[in-house]
Design an enzyme around this catalytic site. Structure first.
Site, short mmCIF file in Angstrom:
data_model
loop_
_atom_site.label_atom_id
_atom_site.label_comp_id
_atom_site.label_asym_id
_atom_site.label_seq_id
_atom_site.Cartn_x
_atom_site.Cartn_y
_atom_site.Cartn_z
N ILE A 44 -117.09 -0.85 5.13
CA ILE A 44 -117.71 0.40 4.70
C ILE A 44 -116.91 1.60 5.23
O ILE A 44 -116.66 2.56 4.49
CB ILE A 44 -119.18 0.50 5.18
CG1 ILE A 44 -120.01 -0.62 4.53
CG2 ILE A 44 -119.78 1.87 4.87
CD1 ILE A 44 -121.47 -0.63 4.91
N ARG B 204 -124.35 -4.79 9.71
CA ARG B 204 -125.70 -4.76 9.14
C ARG B 204 -126.58 -5.82 9.80
O ARG B 204 -126.07 -6.82 10.30
CB ARG B 204 -125.63 -4.96 7.62
CG ARG B 204 -124.84 -3.83 6.94
CD ARG B 204 -124.73 -3.99 5.46
NE ARG B 204 -126.01 -3.99 4.77
CZ ARG B 204 -126.71 -2.90 4.44
NH1 ARG B 204 -126.25 -1.70 4.75
NH2 ARG B 204 -127.85 -3.00 3.80
N HIS C 11 -95.39 -11.53 -18.26
CA HIS C 11 -94.45 -10.52 -17.77
C HIS C 11 -94.57 -9.27 -18.63
O HIS C 11 -94.61 -9.39 -19.85
CB HIS C 11 -93.02 -11.04 -17.82
CG HIS C 11 -92.02 -9.99 -17.41
ND1 HIS C 11 -91.82 -9.65 -16.08
CD2 HIS C 11 -91.22 -9.17 -18.14
CE1 HIS C 11 -90.91 -8.68 -16.02
NE2 HIS C 11 -90.53 -8.37 -17.25
P1 FAD Z 1 -130.04 -7.03 -0.87
O1 FAD Z 1 -129.07 -6.61 -1.90
O2 FAD Z 1 -130.12 -6.22 0.37
O3 FAD Z 1 -131.46 -7.02 -1.59
C1 FAD Z 1 -132.64 -7.27 -0.91
C2 FAD Z 1 -133.79 -6.67 -1.72
O4 FAD Z 1 -135.01 -7.16 -1.19
C3 FAD Z 1 -133.86 -5.16 -1.68
O5 FAD Z 1 -134.03 -4.65 -2.98
C4 FAD Z 1 -135.11 -4.89 -0.84
O6 FAD Z 1 -135.79 -3.71 -1.23
C5 FAD Z 1 -135.94 -6.10 -1.17
N1 FAD Z 1 -136.94 -6.44 -0.16
C6 FAD Z 1 -136.79 -6.61 1.17
N2 FAD Z 1 -137.93 -7.01 1.74
C7 FAD Z 1 -138.85 -7.08 0.74
C8 FAD Z 1 -140.20 -7.45 0.69
N3 FAD Z 1 -140.87 -7.87 1.78
N4 FAD Z 1 -140.83 -7.41 -0.51
C9 FAD Z 1 -140.18 -7.01 -1.63
N5 FAD Z 1 -138.89 -6.66 -1.63
C10 FAD Z 1 -138.23 -6.71 -0.46
N6 FAD Z 1 -120.67 -6.88 -1.22
C11 FAD Z 1 -119.73 -7.31 -2.09
O7 FAD Z 1 -119.66 -8.52 -2.36
N7 FAD Z 1 -118.87 -6.44 -2.69
C12 FAD Z 1 -118.90 -5.11 -2.43
O8 FAD Z 1 -118.11 -4.35 -2.98
C13 FAD Z 1 -119.86 -4.62 -1.52
N8 FAD Z 1 -119.93 -3.31 -1.23
C14 FAD Z 1 -120.89 -2.87 -0.37
C15 FAD Z 1 -120.91 -1.51 -0.05
C16 FAD Z 1 -121.85 -1.03 0.83
C17 FAD Z 1 -121.86 0.44 1.15
C18 FAD Z 1 -122.80 -1.92 1.41
C19 FAD Z 1 -123.84 -1.41 2.34
C20 FAD Z 1 -122.77 -3.27 1.11
C21 FAD Z 1 -121.80 -3.76 0.23
N9 FAD Z 1 -121.72 -5.12 -0.08
C22 FAD Z 1 -120.75 -5.56 -0.93
C23 FAD Z 1 -122.65 -6.10 0.51
C24 FAD Z 1 -123.76 -6.43 -0.51
O9 FAD Z 1 -124.41 -5.25 -0.91
C25 FAD Z 1 -124.75 -7.41 0.09
O10 FAD Z 1 -124.06 -8.54 0.60
C26 FAD Z 1 -125.75 -7.87 -0.96
O11 FAD Z 1 -126.46 -6.79 -1.49
C27 FAD Z 1 -126.73 -8.87 -0.36
O12 FAD Z 1 -127.62 -9.29 -1.35
P2 FAD Z 1 -129.08 -9.80 -1.01
O13 FAD Z 1 -129.68 -10.19 -2.32
O14 FAD Z 1 -129.02 -10.78 0.08
O15 FAD Z 1 -129.85 -8.53 -0.40
P1 NAI Z 2 -118.14 -4.51 9.26
O1 NAI Z 2 -118.62 -5.67 10.00
O2 NAI Z 2 -117.24 -4.69 8.10
O3 NAI Z 2 -117.36 -3.53 10.25
C1 NAI Z 2 -117.98 -2.98 11.37
C2 NAI Z 2 -116.90 -2.45 12.30
O4 NAI Z 2 -117.52 -1.67 13.28
C3 NAI Z 2 -116.12 -3.56 13.00
O5 NAI Z 2 -114.74 -3.32 12.89
C4 NAI Z 2 -116.63 -3.47 14.43
O6 NAI Z 2 -115.66 -3.85 15.39
C5 NAI Z 2 -116.96 -1.99 14.54
N1 NAI Z 2 -117.94 -1.65 15.54
C6 NAI Z 2 -119.08 -2.32 15.87
N2 NAI Z 2 -119.76 -1.66 16.83
C7 NAI Z 2 -119.04 -0.55 17.11
C8 NAI Z 2 -119.23 0.54 18.00
N3 NAI Z 2 -120.30 0.62 18.80
N4 NAI Z 2 -118.28 1.49 18.05
C9 NAI Z 2 -117.20 1.44 17.25
N5 NAI Z 2 -116.97 0.44 16.38
C10 NAI Z 2 -117.89 -0.55 16.30
O7 NAI Z 2 -119.46 -3.69 8.87
P2 NAI Z 2 -119.72 -2.51 7.85
O8 NAI Z 2 -118.48 -1.79 7.50
O9 NAI Z 2 -120.87 -1.78 8.40
O10 NAI Z 2 -120.18 -3.28 6.55
C11 NAI Z 2 -121.25 -4.20 6.64
C12 NAI Z 2 -121.03 -5.34 5.72
O11 NAI Z 2 -121.28 -4.94 4.37
C13 NAI Z 2 -119.60 -5.87 5.69
O12 NAI Z 2 -119.35 -6.75 6.73
C14 NAI Z 2 -119.59 -6.59 4.38
O13 NAI Z 2 -120.17 -7.82 4.55
C15 NAI Z 2 -120.47 -5.71 3.52
N6 NAI Z 2 -119.62 -4.82 2.71
C16 NAI Z 2 -118.77 -5.40 1.81
C17 NAI Z 2 -117.94 -4.61 1.04
C18 NAI Z 2 -116.99 -5.27 0.13
O14 NAI Z 2 -117.12 -6.47 -0.09
N7 NAI Z 2 -116.03 -4.56 -0.44
C19 NAI Z 2 -117.97 -3.15 1.12
C20 NAI Z 2 -118.87 -2.67 2.14
C21 NAI Z 2 -119.67 -3.49 2.87
#
Ligand code: FAD
Ligand code: NAI
Length: 472
Positions: A191, A279, A451
């Site tokens: 992130i 997270r 290519h």
């Molecule tokens: P979530 O997507 O978190 O969904 C859980 C759902 O459950 C939510 O809608 C929540 O409201 C609902 N919920 C929770 N508790 C309850 C309850 N008790 N009753 C009813 N509803 C409930 N991953 C990638 O693979 N590619 C990416 O490019 C990527 N980019 C990301 C960028 C950011 C900024 C972040 C934060 C994450 C990113 N991720 C990415 C990670 C990805 O979003 C998560 O791995 C994925 O959403 C997980 O899916 P999930 O279904 O487990 O949970």
């Molecule tokens: P992350 O695990 O990718 O990175 C967190 C970073 O914060 C690590 O480098 C860690 O060493 C550092 N850190 C931890 N505690 C710290 C502290 N106190 N001070 C300074 N640095 C510290 O976690 P991030 O970026 O929050 O993303 C969470 C998850 O969401 C990712 O691991 C990934 O699974 C998912 N995600 C996936 C994306 C994708 O697939 N393109 C995009 C964004 C998120």
């Protein structure tokens, strides 16, 4: 009167909504419950991924990349522009539209597949004979099988809760109203790099504070070094090995006290701070304790390798369980669980889950890094091919980076592919397919690649394993 279902899925993120669709396809009477609200209070299925994760971040990355190209690269193509500007409100509005299209798409898919959707919080009420009672507001549902897919939430720095105005999680980071002059990020993970890139491209001065002494520790060393070089050249300031101390918010912004890698006390003053330090699994409001659902010390639901919890008939998938927090991993688990409920052999191959960081250059990998293989003492051969030597990359004007392949020294089976460079997110798919079929590097080297295409770099990296590149 309660409504009865074969399968109740709690959470409609990529893990949950895909599990629900697959269960319905397999003939189960299926319900999916999700509590996410859009700005009007209506349902917004899709979870973190659709609402504040994968989709909106990629929309902003695209907008900001267009801006960066217009600002810095159009001139190389002979395209002149006067008075270039960025309308942040419109950019955020476009992102919101993309999110809504995805929310609506999921509601449509539920209808198409006859999944009954409930908007609200799902909570365990009690175990009953042959299933569970789940409440959603006033409604009482009973299900023979329950799939928990409740996702994860951003981790805050101890003592510094998110206010989503000055101290931002991924949620606030995706709806900043104007380009901050100075932006701080804590954590140079996925992130941190993606959101740091968005706001840097739009003109913010971005500083990233990272606790670990190495950059992108999970990434292959060579790829991580190349990426670090590229980001630093773009102007992203990355400080490694820091210890973040007190965070103070005031009228002028945010002040972060930290100790640098040499042990000296420092202060970072910024307009806004994004905290992206990982997270935490989310089980809030599930009332999991009432049925004795077992959690580990990180708060993740304990599952076996088949996503079975300690409760019969209760499964859990995605971010709320062990393993990488990725949307496609959640989806794979969702499909596999639905198929297991149907008595089939659902399967997830954890060795071939790709990772992608959607920065520019993009970073993508699958399988083992060179440092992992060294630590395991496994004999391997590695080959790299730089995009600088690829005709398509030159035509695109995007020659940063390389494709690297590592293969077993004895059998030549591909053990990992690591890419930094243009369209790495798409190129990695070939490597995933190859590794899923347990291909050798020679297999890829013998396949005809179009290519001029970036994919020729993958073929050349495979040739490089055998020290016989043709174009480098
Ligand atoms: P979530 O997507 O978190 O969904 C859980 C759902 O459950 C939510 O809608 C929540 O409201 C609902 N919920 C929770 N508790 C309850 C309850 N008790 N009753 C009813 N509803 C409930 N991953 C990638 O693979 N590619 C990416 O490019 C990527 N980019 C990301 C960028 C950011 C900024 C972040 C934060 C994450 C990113 N991720 C990415 C990670 C990805 O979003 C998560 O791995 C994925 O959403 C997980 O899916 P999930 O279904 O487990 O949970
Ligand atoms: P992350 O695990 O990718 O990175 C967190 C970073 O914060 C690590 O480098 C860690 O060493 C550092 N850190 C931890 N505690 C710290 C502290 N106190 N001070 C300074 N640095 C510290 O976690 P991030 O970026 O929050 O993303 C969470 C998850 O969401 C990712 O691991 C990934 O699974 C998912 N995600 C996936 C994306 C994708 O697939 N393109 C995009 C964004 C998120």
């Amino acid at each position: 009167m309660s409504k009865s279902f074969d399968v109740i899925v709690i959470g409609a993120g990529p893990g949950g909504y895909i599990a629900a669709i697959r269960a319905a396809q397999l003939g189960f009477n299926t319900a999916c419950i999700d509590e996410w609200k859009n700005s009007q209070g209506g349902p917004a299925p899709g979870g973190t991924c659709t609402n504040v994760g994968c989709i909106p971040s990629k929309a902003l990355l695209q907008s900001s990349e267009h801006f960066e190209h217009a600002r810095h690269h159009f001139a190389d193509h002979g395209i002149g522009l006067k008075d270039l500007s960025i309308d942040v409100a419109r950019m955020i509005g476009r992102k919101d539209t993309v999110v809504k299209q995805n929310n609506d798409g999921i509601l449509y898919l539920f209808k198409k597949n006859k999944v009954t959707f409930f908007h609200g919080r799902g909570a365990f009420s009690k175990g009953i004979d042959g299933g569970y009672q789940i409440t959603v507001g006033e409604e009482v549902l009973t299900g023979k099988h329950v799939v928990i897919a409740t996702g994860s939430n951003a981790r805050a720095l101890p003592g510094t809760p998110f206010d989503e105005d000055l101290v931002l999680s991924n949620d606030g980071a995706l709806r900043v109203g104007e380009v901050p002059k100075k932006l701080g990020l804590v954590g140079s993970g996925v992130i941190g790099l993606e959101m740091g890139s968005v706001w840097r491209r739009l003109g913010a001065e971005v500083t990233v504070l990272e606790a670990l002494p190495t950059f992108l520790g999970a990434v292959d060393d060579q790829i991580a070094k190349e990426s670090h070089k590229a980001f630093t050249k773009q102007g992203l300031k990355i400080e490694l090995g820091v210890k973040v101390g007190k965070v103070t918010t005031g009228k002028k912004g945010v002040s972060v006290a930290y100790t640098d890698a040499k042990g000296a006390d420092q202060k970072l003053d910024v307009d806004r701070l994004i905290v992206s330090i990982g997270r935490v699994p989310n089980t809030t409001g599930l009332n999991a304790a009432s049925v004795g659902l077992k959690l580990d010390d990180r708060g993740a639901i304990v599952v076996d390798d088949q996503c079975r919890t300690n409760l019969p008939g209760v499964w859990a998938v995605g971010d709320v369980v062990r393993g990488p927090m990725l949307a496609h991993k959640a989806e794979e688990e969702g499909v596999a669980v639905a198929e297991r409920i149907a008595g089939q052999h659902g399967h997830v191959d954890f060795n071939t889950i790709p990772w992608v960081i959607y920065t520019s250059p993009e970073i993508a990998w699958v399988g083992k890094t060179e440092q992992q293989l060294k630590a395991e003492g496994r004999a391997y051969r590695a080959g790299t091919f730089p995009f600088m030597a690829n005709g398509r990359a030159r035509a695109l004007g995007d020659t940063t980076g390389m494709v690297k392949m590592v293969a077993d020294a004895a059998t030549d089976e591909i053990l990992g592919v690591h890419i930094v460079g243009p369209m790495a997110s798409e190129l990695i798919a070939e490597a995933v397919v190859a590794m899923s079929f347990r291909a050798s590097s020679e297999d890829i080297a013998r396949i005809c690649h179009a290519h001029p295409s970036l994919s020729e770099s993958t073929k050349e990296a495979a040739l490089a394993v055998d020290k016989r590149t043709l174009n480098f």
